[in-house]
Design a protein around this motif. Structure first.
Motif, PDB file in Angstrom:
ATOM      1  N   GLN A   1       0.714  -1.034   0.149  1.00  0.00           N
ATOM      2  CA  GLN A   1      -0.073  -0.024  -0.014  1.00  0.00           C
ATOM      3  C   GLN A   1       0.836   1.271   0.055  1.00  0.00           C
ATOM      4  OE1 GLN A   1      -2.030   0.640   3.566  1.00  0.00           O
ATOM      5  NE2 GLN A   1      -3.561   1.929   2.699  1.00  0.00           N
ATOM      6  N   ALA A   2       1.780   1.251   0.866  1.00  0.00           N
ATOM      7  CA  ALA A   2       2.916   2.264   0.947  1.00  0.00           C
ATOM      8  C   ALA A   2       3.529   2.574  -0.488  1.00  0.00           C
ATOM      9  CB  ALA A   2       3.647   2.187   2.002  1.00  0.00           C
ATOM     10  N   ALA A   3       3.937   1.650  -1.076  1.00  0.00           N
ATOM     11  CA  ALA A   3       4.513   1.661  -2.176  1.00  0.00           C
ATOM     12  C   ALA A   3       3.820   2.158  -3.632  1.00  0.00           C
ATOM     13  CB  ALA A   3       5.214   0.413  -2.827  1.00  0.00           C
ATOM     14  N   ILE A   4       2.423   1.843  -3.460  1.00  0.00           N
ATOM     15  CA  ILE A   4       1.500   2.316  -4.601  1.00  0.00           C
ATOM     16  C   ILE A   4       1.192   3.749  -4.195  1.00  0.00           C
ATOM     17  CG2 ILE A   4      -0.762   1.881  -5.389  1.00  0.00           C
ATOM     18  CD1 ILE A   4      -0.337  -1.199  -4.858  1.00  0.00           C
ATOM     19  N   ALA A   5       1.045   3.997  -3.148  1.00  0.00           N
ATOM     20  CA  ALA A   5       0.667   5.272  -2.576  1.00  0.00           C
ATOM     21  C   ALA A   5       1.616   6.292  -2.903  1.00  0.00           C
ATOM     22  CB  ALA A   5       0.386   5.580  -0.894  1.00  0.00           C
TER      23      ALA A   5
END
Length: 423
Positions: A211-215
């Motif tokens: 999630q952090a990477a995509i955000a």
């Protein structure tokens, strides 16, 4: 559906060359929203994510066992912010930055412009993470305030905390987007895309690190600010991890790794910007490659931060040995525990950090100076301060270690500019 839209640049009267001034065509990228998008994470990438999350959890747990957790966390946060700034081209060594920070604490204006911008990055990250409790909602207002603090004192500070109202672009000419490597969405699309991104950041349907990477990738694609997008986007990565209870006590210096992998970092971001439906195999492959890269960077950062924590612990043990027998609650012991968070200090600042009297702290500083743990320096306008050279050298060694592809500069030289090896 993600697509390119052809637009026409009207031309500028202020360009350096005829080509800069004339009208031309360019293509803006309209990304898909992410809040309702389906993501399929490949098995090997999921394993990478799990390993990286385990490394971050272990770092948090192992460092929390130390009485100097808060001090060490501040030093690791400083390392992350220095690296995030370096990706943007703001080069400053640890000693120079720490002395500028000490001068600022003593009330002197910051004459070192580069150090001032990096200190603003540290202030913004400290505020953003300090205001973000685990499980708490990430809001656009918090992100805008983080950006405002980041831009404080910078050349374009008037744009701090403000969503852009004009077209921006990456690469190519300073005067038009026609030869740009990437043109983000037009300004009218930015508010809606940011609202969608905030919804995504507060979901729990994906592994935290994915999630952090995509955000982060979506934020960099939107590029919502005139300046400071990279540093704010990397701060958002840590905000998402913190909301999901990864990196609660310490911030792993992920940007130090991404700065080393700069080509892969930029290429990975570009690989997430597909054209067509989101469920195309090549679209999913680009997202998976990006998640795997960020996961590898997080795992490497956590492992090397653990190495650094061990170095700091060994330094503190050697300092205690040098000063000889002391009570466990003595001022000098408290100062040794606080030193990782303030490698350059004034006596007044050390007294506040240790909650001891000025006189007791002065005696402790003298004692540490006598045995070589501290040395007296001058910062700002002839202000007396003290620095812990071995600690600064360890900080420098961490940066050098993370600049090497193998984690050892004796085996593989740094692939980017780094401070000289400590003597």
């Amino acid at each position: 559906m993600a697509h390119l839209e052809q637009r026409r640049w009207p031309g500028e009267a202020s360009g350096w060359t005829r080509r800069d001034r004339r009208p031309c065509g360019y293509a803006v990228y309209w990304p898909d929203a992410v809040a309702d998008r389906g993501f399929v994470i490949d098995g090997d990438v999921a394993a990478e994510v799990a390993d990286a999350e385990a490394a971050l959890v272990y770092l948090d747990a192992s460092v929390s066992a130390l009485s100097s957790t808060e001090a060490l966390a501040r030093l690791l946060l400083r390392a992350e912010c220095v690296a995030s700034s370096r990706i943007e081209g703001l080069e400053v060594g640890a000693r120079r930055l720490l002395r500028a920070d000490a001068a600022r604490t003593l009330g002197d204006p910051i004459s070192d412009v580069t150090a001032g911008e990096v200190l603003a990055n540290i202030d913004a990250m400290s505020w953003g993470l300090g205001a973000a409790e685990p499980d708490a909602e990430i809001t656009l207002e918090r992100l805008l305030e983080t950006h405002r603090r980041l831009m404080a004192g910078a050349r374009l500070s008037e744009h701090g905390g403000r969503i852009r109202m004009q077209q921006n672009w990456i690469g190519g000419s300073d005067f038009n987007p026609c030869s740009a490597a990437f043109v983000p969405p037009p300004p009218e699309a930015v508010p809606g895309l940011l609202d969608d991104l905030m919804v995504f950041c507060n979901q729990d349907r994906l592994p935290a690190l994915a999630q952090a990477a995509i955000a982060h990738a979506q934020f960099e694609t939107i590029h919502p600010f005139v300046d400071g997008n990279g540093r704010t986007g990397r701060a958002l990565l840590h905000l998402v991890l913190r909301r999901r209870r990864l990196g609660v006590r310490v911030v792993a210096p992920v940007s130090l790794v991404l700065a080393t992998w700069a080509t892969d970092y930029v290429g990975g971001l570009m690989g997430t910007r597909y054209i067509g439906p989101a469920d195309l195999p090549e679209a999913m492959a680009g997202i998976n490659r990006w998640i795997a890269l960020v996961a590898s960077a997080c795992r490497r950062a956590a492992e090397d931060a653990g190495w650094f924590e061990t170095c700091v612990r060994e330094l503190q043990a050697s300092w205690i040995e040098r000063i000889g027998p002391t009570r466990r609650d003595s001022t000098v012991r408290h100062l040794i525990q606080a030193l990782p968070g303030m490698p350059v200090l004034s006596i007044a600042g050390a007294a506040r950090a240790t909650a001891r009297s000025f006189q007791a702290t002065s005696q402790a500083v003298k004692r540490l100076t006598d045995v070589g743990v501290l040395r007296q320096i001058t910062v700002g306008r002839r202000n007396r301060a003290f620095e812990a050279p071995e600690l600064i050298d360890a900080f420098t060694a961490l940066e050098r270690r993370l600049a090497s592809p193998t984690g050892d500069t004796r085996v593989a030289l740094p692939v980017r500019e780094v401070p000289r090896r400590p003597t």
